[in-house]
Scaffold this active site. Sequence first.
Site: not given
Length: 736
Positions: A371, A480, A482-484, A533, A538, A552, A618
């Site tokens: 975003d 990606k 998304d739907m927030n 998230g 489904d 998320d 790391e």
Amino acid sequence: MSIVWNPNRRLINIETKNSTYQMKIDDYGNLIHTHYGGKLQDTDMSQELVYLDRGFSGNPYEVGKVDRTYSLDYLPQEYSCFGTGDYRITGLHVRNTDGSKGCSLHYKNHYINQGLYSIKGLPAIHDSSDDANYETLCVEMTDDVNNLEVTLIYSIINDLDIIGRSVKLKNSGNKALTIDKVASMNLDFTYGDWQWVRFTGRHAMERNIVRGDIYQGVQSIGSVRGTSSHHYNPFTVICEKETTENMGQCYGFSFLYSGEHITEIEKDQTGSTRILVGIHPDDFCWKLAPGDELELPQVLLSYSNEGLGTLSRNYHKVINKNIVRGKRSKERRPVLINNWEATYFDFTGDKLVEIASQAHDMGIELFVMDDGWFGKRDDDNSGLGDWYANEKKLGCSLKELGEKINAIGMDFGIWFEPEMVSEDSDLYRKHPEWAVKIPGRNPNLARNQLVLDYSNPEVCDYIIKSLSDILSSAPISYVKWDMNRSICDKYGNSLDADRQGEFSHRYILGLYKVLETLTTTFDDVLFEGCSGGGGRFDAGMMYYTPQIWLSDNTDAINRLSIQYGSSFGYPISTMGSHVSASPNHQTGRNTPFKTRTTVAMAGTFGYELDITKLSDDEKKQIKEGINLFHQYYDIIQQGDYYRLSTPEDKCTAWAMIKEDKSEALISAVYHGVEANQKPTHIRVPGLDLNSNYVVEYVGDEVACREISGAALKNGGISINPSRIEYDSYVIHLVRK
């Protein structure tokens, strides 16, 4: 043949590899459900029905004058209707033109077709190219008074013990009908004390398993949020009280639908149990004009008499084989890095290129820009709907940024939230009528954004064009989606007043139309679903997006329970899972890099952190983790999945086993450390019982040993005690 019709008995048997589903047309034209479960060997189970004169259970008019023991109030029915004297929860509520509420369906005809049934505008299990073992049964029912035709549809995948159930309505009369409720399936169990397993939660803590007795009365879960929701997943199970992972009878119900849904269960006065699955009726009201048809979403049923593990693997296989589509879904998924938790909205094009460059050096294959790249979008208060690149922020065009990422040697992905609009946006200023809100009322806000009205074809066409322009303008290989926020203030400006009850379902039909168009037009693009998230995790969305951001919450220890619950109905190949920073941004927990990697490998695998700020050690662990994922990719993504313990135990363990049983990978994560700690002991089913396996602790200085498949199943294997907080192990088994 999977479907067997016995005209003498008027009996229909649906046979799958390990189950029989049976229904019977009785003497009065009612379609009675007689059995679903283990094989019957050609037995008519209607002979086991007991007919009694039960108080306050009325009788159909044509029967009651001669037989008071016959009542639809207790008989198991294939599809139940309100207004027939059946006082239980019922699947079909029809409001007739005169205002009366009632419908009575009787058998008219049935036919059998080869192949699976496709549903116009909706996801459904589809034929795969390498298996013709599919049949479809269509049973036609009619109400001769209001001229409603109802077709009950059963799509069968024999080898996977899967039955896809759906319903089609048609108004064959000359008067309009109103459908107030219509379930996609009705299933009655005459006998048995059952438990209900459902998956509940909240944002960032999705799909927690809840198991309890089915008692006399009505129980239900569902969503009226416009989505399948974080809170109640549209996959459920009923099982015997004694059912475990590896033994006992159980039944699964997976609703292929991404919108408002309900699962209702009632145990009645006689001890019988009814389950209904379908679109939630609270916001649903459909006007069926003369000649109109309405096709309902599909429910996937599966039966197992070998416990919950076998049931889960049935669903894993059907989703991977007969739901996810597109060439990218079959290809090896790239290891990605997403910049969200690295930068949030605060980035430039140069910062993104720097992340991508260092990520490539460690073996990461795909960079995803999240975003903040478009319109006026430096926080979540503006810009949604304005799908054009903010070249001032990026320092270049979207095409140029994608080419820079490609030049590094990485694929380029991008984030969209195409179902939303900000009040502070060019799109809203031009088309305020495209936002979902009730006329004359201030709308409900979430993240200062409104929902675009996907029930309006004009809006869908705009989104298709806007996103197509973006996807055509730059070298984008991943999206990606998304739907927030949840949907409320439900009102469609393009719908008449008497059709406002159709808004929520038409919204989902519009969403599916947009997704179908874009995913087929841009078939070189891998689409990942997301709704804050796991708010729309489904099987319906998996038809369009073969992987979905699981939650998320990227905390590895919280993810153990989220991934555990999700695994009951969905394969790990669909679960977006990333290694994120420590301390974790959602919980503040410090977790070893190795454990974060182990947990993320039980999914599509990627990274979500600022890779430029990591230590050399790391970065080394990232390289090792990617090599490990690549080495065992086929086992992880295509193997059979086994839950070996639960998140309630001190150690969560799971296994992925190749279909030919030649290799397996066991992962185990300890939840803490204790003084004088006992080892964890687990049994591993699913291996070749007649072969020996070499046991190797991957990356740990533990001597290899040899153990038989029979010993692994019946005796088990011990996992070394935890040495540090949240320690983990990966164990590789190879058949000799």
